[in-house]
Scaffold this motif. Structure first.
Motif, PDB file in Angstrom:
ATOM      1  N   LYS A  31       6.522   1.811   6.254  1.00 28.78           N
ATOM      2  CA  LYS A  31       5.359   1.411   5.457  1.00 28.78           C
ATOM      3  C   LYS A  31       4.380   0.599   6.303  1.00 28.78           C
ATOM      4  O   LYS A  31       4.783  -0.221   7.125  1.00 28.78           O
ATOM      5  N   ILE A  32       3.079   0.834   6.093  1.00 31.56           N
ATOM      6  CA  ILE A  32       2.057   0.097   6.841  1.00 31.56           C
ATOM      7  C   ILE A  32       1.647  -1.148   6.055  1.00 31.56           C
ATOM      8  O   ILE A  32       1.231  -1.062   4.895  1.00 31.56           O
ATOM      9  N   ASN A  33       1.754  -2.293   6.699  1.00 33.02           N
ATOM     10  CA  ASN A  33       1.281  -3.553   6.138  1.00 33.02           C
ATOM     11  C   ASN A  33      -0.100  -3.843   6.722  1.00 33.02           C
ATOM     12  O   ASN A  33      -0.229  -4.085   7.926  1.00 33.02           O
ATOM     13  N   PRO A  34      -1.175  -3.808   5.890  1.00 37.04           N
ATOM     14  CA  PRO A  34      -2.529  -4.031   6.431  1.00 37.04           C
ATOM     15  C   PRO A  34      -2.700  -5.373   7.115  1.00 37.04           C
ATOM     16  O   PRO A  34      -3.577  -5.534   7.971  1.00 37.04           O
ATOM     17  N   GLN A  35      -1.862  -6.357   6.754  1.00 35.42           N
ATOM     18  CA  GLN A  35      -1.971  -7.674   7.359  1.00 35.42           C
ATOM     19  C   GLN A  35      -1.351  -7.730   8.760  1.00 35.42           C
ATOM     20  O   GLN A  35      -1.702  -8.606   9.569  1.00 35.42           O
ATOM     21  N   ILE A  92       0.323   3.060   2.176  1.00 31.90           N
ATOM     22  CA  ILE A  92       0.708   4.200   3.006  1.00 31.90           C
ATOM     23  C   ILE A  92       2.179   4.044   3.379  1.00 31.90           C
ATOM     24  O   ILE A  92       2.582   3.037   3.962  1.00 31.90           O
ATOM     25  N   GLU A  93       2.984   5.042   3.026  1.00 30.49           N
ATOM     26  CA  GLU A  93       4.427   4.970   3.228  1.00 30.49           C
ATOM     27  C   GLU A  93       4.912   6.161   4.043  1.00 30.49           C
ATOM     28  O   GLU A  93       4.178   7.121   4.273  1.00 30.49           O
ATOM     29  N   GLY A  94       6.158   6.086   4.459  1.00 32.78           N
ATOM     30  CA  GLY A  94       6.794   7.209   5.154  1.00 32.78           C
ATOM     31  C   GLY A  94       6.057   7.637   6.407  1.00 32.78           C
ATOM     32  O   GLY A  94       6.000   8.831   6.713  1.00 32.78           O
ATOM     33  N   VAL A  95       5.514   6.685   7.141  1.00 38.04           N
ATOM     34  CA  VAL A  95       4.717   7.015   8.331  1.00 38.04           C
ATOM     35  C   VAL A  95       5.639   7.375   9.491  1.00 38.04           C
ATOM     36  O   VAL A  95       6.575   6.640   9.812  1.00 38.04           O
ATOM     37  N   THR A  96       5.374   8.525  10.104  1.00 41.03           N
ATOM     38  CA  THR A  96       6.107   8.969  11.283  1.00 41.03           C
ATOM     39  C   THR A  96       5.112   9.443  12.335  1.00 41.03           C
ATOM     40  O   THR A  96       4.215  10.230  12.027  1.00 41.03           O
ATOM     41  N   VAL A  97       5.272   8.963  13.556  1.00 41.84           N
ATOM     42  CA  VAL A  97       4.397   9.341  14.666  1.00 41.84           C
ATOM     43  C   VAL A  97       5.207  10.114  15.692  1.00 41.84           C
ATOM     44  O   VAL A  97       6.293   9.681  16.086  1.00 41.84           O
ATOM     45  N   ILE A 110      -1.256  13.116  19.555  1.00 42.63           N
ATOM     46  CA  ILE A 110      -0.500  12.226  18.679  1.00 42.63           C
ATOM     47  C   ILE A 110      -0.519  12.819  17.273  1.00 42.63           C
ATOM     48  O   ILE A 110      -1.591  13.057  16.718  1.00 42.63           O
ATOM     49  N   ASN A 111       0.659  13.065  16.710  1.00 36.07           N
ATOM     50  CA  ASN A 111       0.784  13.624  15.361  1.00 36.07           C
ATOM     51  C   ASN A 111       1.267  12.536  14.411  1.00 36.07           C
ATOM     52  O   ASN A 111       2.248  11.853  14.705  1.00 36.07           O
ATOM     53  N   LEU A 112       0.584  12.402  13.299  1.00 37.02           N
ATOM     54  CA  LEU A 112       0.893  11.353  12.339  1.00 37.02           C
ATOM     55  C   LEU A 112       1.173  11.964  10.971  1.00 37.02           C
ATOM     56  O   LEU A 112       0.367  12.739  10.469  1.00 37.02           O
ATOM     57  N   GLN A 113       2.331  11.627  10.392  1.00 33.03           N
ATOM     58  CA  GLN A 113       2.672  12.042   9.036  1.00 33.03           C
ATOM     59  C   GLN A 113       2.796  10.815   8.162  1.00 33.03           C
ATOM     60  O   GLN A 113       3.296   9.775   8.592  1.00 33.03           O
ATOM     61  N   PHE A 114       2.358  10.948   6.910  1.00 33.63           N
ATOM     62  CA  PHE A 114       2.414   9.807   5.988  1.00 33.63           C
ATOM     63  C   PHE A 114       2.355  10.322   4.562  1.00 33.63           C
ATOM     64  O   PHE A 114       2.146  11.518   4.322  1.00 33.63           O
ATOM     65  N   LYS A 115       2.526   9.421   3.601  1.00 41.14           N
ATOM     66  CA  LYS A 115       2.381   9.774   2.189  1.00 41.14           C
ATOM     67  C   LYS A 115       1.740   8.613   1.443  1.00 41.14           C
ATOM     68  O   LYS A 115       1.948   7.438   1.774  1.00 41.14           O
ATOM     69  N   ILE A 116       0.917   8.975   0.454  1.00 42.03           N
ATOM     70  CA  ILE A 116       0.256   7.996  -0.405  1.00 42.03           C
ATOM     71  C   ILE A 116       0.463   8.441  -1.842  1.00 42.03           C
ATOM     72  O   ILE A 116       0.029   9.533  -2.219  1.00 42.03           O
ATOM     73  N   GLN A 117       1.110   7.618  -2.640  1.00 44.44           N
ATOM     74  CA  GLN A 117       1.390   7.982  -4.023  1.00 44.44           C
ATOM     75  C   GLN A 117       0.170   7.764  -4.907  1.00 44.44           C
ATOM     76  O   GLN A 117      -0.629   6.862  -4.678  1.00 44.44           O
ATOM     77  N   GLN A 118       0.050   8.631  -5.933  1.00 42.65           N
ATOM     78  CA  GLN A 118      -0.976   8.509  -6.967  1.00 42.65           C
ATOM     79  C   GLN A 118      -2.388   8.549  -6.397  1.00 42.65           C
ATOM     80  O   GLN A 118      -3.256   7.794  -6.810  1.00 42.65           O
ATOM     81  N   ASN A 134       1.137  14.425 -12.750  1.00 41.57           N
ATOM     82  CA  ASN A 134       1.466  13.710 -11.515  1.00 41.57           C
ATOM     83  C   ASN A 134       0.379  13.987 -10.495  1.00 41.57           C
ATOM     84  O   ASN A 134       0.213  15.116 -10.043  1.00 41.57           O
ATOM     85  N   THR A 135      -0.399  12.979 -10.163  1.00 36.59           N
ATOM     86  CA  THR A 135      -1.432  13.135  -9.141  1.00 36.59           C
ATOM     87  C   THR A 135      -0.827  12.807  -7.796  1.00 36.59           C
ATOM     88  O   THR A 135      -0.297  11.715  -7.598  1.00 36.59           O
ATOM     89  N   VAL A 136      -0.917  13.720  -6.856  1.00 39.07           N
ATOM     90  CA  VAL A 136      -0.174  13.598  -5.612  1.00 39.07           C
ATOM     91  C   VAL A 136      -1.080  13.741  -4.401  1.00 39.07           C
ATOM     92  O   VAL A 136      -1.834  14.702  -4.291  1.00 39.07           O
ATOM     93  N   GLN A 137      -1.045  12.756  -3.517  1.00 39.84           N
ATOM     94  CA  GLN A 137      -1.639  12.839  -2.187  1.00 39.84           C
ATOM     95  C   GLN A 137      -0.534  13.275  -1.236  1.00 39.84           C
ATOM     96  O   GLN A 137       0.584  12.797  -1.314  1.00 39.84           O
ATOM     97  N   PRO A 138      -0.773  14.213  -0.369  1.00 35.84           N
ATOM     98  CA  PRO A 138       0.300  14.793   0.432  1.00 35.84           C
ATOM     99  C   PRO A 138       0.779  13.903   1.556  1.00 35.84           C
ATOM    100  O   PRO A 138       0.161  12.906   1.899  1.00 35.84           O
ATOM    101  N   LEU A 139       1.894  14.320   2.126  1.00 37.72           N
ATOM    102  CA  LEU A 139       2.305  13.829   3.434  1.00 37.72           C
ATOM    103  C   LEU A 139       1.366  14.501   4.432  1.00 37.72           C
ATOM    104  O   LEU A 139       1.488  15.679   4.702  1.00 37.72           O
ATOM    105  N   SER A 140       0.395  13.776   4.951  1.00 35.58           N
ATOM    106  CA  SER A 140      -0.648  14.397   5.757  1.00 35.58           C
ATOM    107  C   SER A 140      -0.421  14.134   7.234  1.00 35.58           C
ATOM    108  O   SER A 140      -0.557  13.009   7.696  1.00 35.58           O
TER     109      SER A 140
END
Length: 447
Positions: free
Chosen positions: A352-356, A312-317, A380-388, A413-419
């Motif tokens: 970027k979120i590090n699960p660890q 999960i990248e580009g996370v904005t809260v 709380i509004n959360l935006q993010f992106k997940i590739q492929q 190109n399979t795309v998951q959105p910035l949700s």
């Protein structure tokens, strides 16, 4: 329908966020700017720009508008017409400007005002759509370049083409003839956006997906393509580009088409996924206001959930705090945050979120002394992106080409959105708003 479209679009006004008309175009008779006074009145009544009614009746005209890139595109018509006819045209105008100039903004439109007028003149004929395909327009009106601008200034020439586009005279007006490429390629972006309602515990109350397939086709000659899916029954409420043969889709659920040259939107679709969508992130929060105290507690933690191993990248809260909050003293475990004491808007750029090591933001809120405990619970509004990752599970089966003998490179190109995801610090669920999208790494399709 024919009688309803007798008048067509009379005029077009471009209005900035300050309420200034910075461009106007008339196709029939000149409509006075005073007609926009009715629009300004509706704008004052609306709390936000997006809330301005898209259709505004006046004593002698109808005003239809769209709001994009902080600009109102207002069309004036004299008699009643199907609203979507005009609204779709306005969106096409915006997309054309963006394709021509890279961005659609007030400064760019003013800098290229001659080209803007030339393009608008070709897009409508006596108030009715004539040439709205980007590749056809670019043959009629050459896109501006530094060299072309210098030559036009010296010679006094214009960007208007010397010849009529060949595609305008064929049965496929969206594609010009005689197209040639050294490298023949066809790419398709599957882009999806989630619209969901989530309760306080994190459970998904309802979820729907809006998707589009954008294409970039650079193929020599007049290729005939077919695109098939592994699970086409997922798609509902599908809207196609005019190039798609609708009867073939109805009978076989296969997309058969002669594509335009260059970039275009092949189709848009809707997926009703009440029980299918799994929101791939979660937020743990503790937001509390103490009675008879000038302090409050603010803690949030963001983590991944059901991402199929994707990052999960580009996370904005962001969070809109109550008016009673004067300031905030917060410490993020990663990223940077800002708080605007005037607008009460908190923004946290997580990255970027590090699960660890899950990112968190903790601290205190300063409240007005002697003020009562805020009644509202912040969202709380959360935006993010997940590739492929395509959240709906839609998969492309194959892409085939007929009518030409060469073998092109084909990619999907399979795309998951910035949700953006909203979590309510209370019992009332809130809505997920549609986000922007992005492109990801291209993968070849099977031959």
């Amino acid at each position: 329908m024919t009688n309803a479209l007798v008048s067509g679009v009379e005029s077009l006004f471009l209005i900035n966020s300050s309420g200034d008309i910075f461009l106007e175009k008339h196709w029939k008779s000149v409509v006075s700017r005073s007609v926009c006074d009715y629009f300004f009145e509706a704008q004052e009544r609306a709390t936000e720009a997006e809330n301005v009614p898209p259709v505004i009746p006046t004593p002698h005209h109808y005003l239809l508008s769209v709001y994009r890139h902080k600009i109102f595109f207002v069309a004036v018509i004299q008699t009643e017409v199907p609203p979507l006819f005009v609204i779709e045209f306005l969106h096409r105008v915006v997309d054309t400007f963006q394709d021509y100039f890279g961005v659609c903004s007030e400064p760019v439109i003013k800098d290229n005002v001659v080209v803007v007028y030339e393009v608008l003149e070709e897009m409508l004929d006596n108030g009715f759509p004539l040439a709205t395909e980007s590749n056809i327009l670019k043959e009629l009106i050459k896109p501006p370049t530094i060299l072309r601008t210098v030559v036009n200034t010296i010679t006094g020439s214009t960007n208007v083409g010397d010849q009529l586009p060949t595609g305008q005279l064929s049965v496929v007006p969206w594609r010009r003839t005689g197209v040639k490429y050294t490298n023949n390629e066809a790419y398709f972006d599957v882009i999806e956006e989630i619209d969901a309602i989530i309760d306080k515990s994190g459970s998904t109350i309802t979820a729907e997906i809006q998707g589009v397939i954008d294409a970039c086709v650079k193929l020599t000659g007049m290729p005939d393509l077919t695109l098939s899916f592994m699970n086409p029954r997922l798609l509902d409420d599908v809207s196609f580009h005019p190039c798609v043969r609708f009867k073939r889709w109805e009978s076989e659920r296969i997309l058969s088409f002669i594509p335009p040259d260059g970039n275009f939107r092949l189709l848009s679709y809707h997926v009703s996924a009440q029980n299918l969508v799994a929101i791939p992130v979660y937020v743990k929060h503790n937001i509390s206001f103490r009675d008879s105290s000038s302090l409050g507690r603010f803690e949030i933690t963001v983590g991944p959930k059901q991402t199929m191993g994707k990052t999960i990248e580009g996370v904005t809260v962001t969070s809109q705090l109550p008016r009673g909050v004067l300031n905030m003293s917060l410490v993020p475990s990663q990223g940077a945050h800002t708080f605007d004491p005037v607008t009460k808007m908190l923004s946290w750029d997580v990255g970027k979120i590090n699960p660890q090591k899950l990112p968190s933001l903790k601290g205190t809120m300063s409240l007005q002394a002697g003020a009562s405990k805020p009644d509202e619970n912040p969202t709380i509004n959360l935006q993010f992106k997940i590739q492929q990752l395509a959240i709906s599970g839609l998969k492309v089966n194959r892409l085939d080409m007929y009518g030409e003998k060469y073998k092109p490179f084909k990619g999907i190109n399979t795309v998951q959105p910035l949700s953006p995801e909203n979590f309510q610090n209370g019992k009332v669920p809130v809505k997920l708003h549609p986000p922007p999208t992005f492109r990801c790494v291209k993968k070849p399709l099977p031959q």
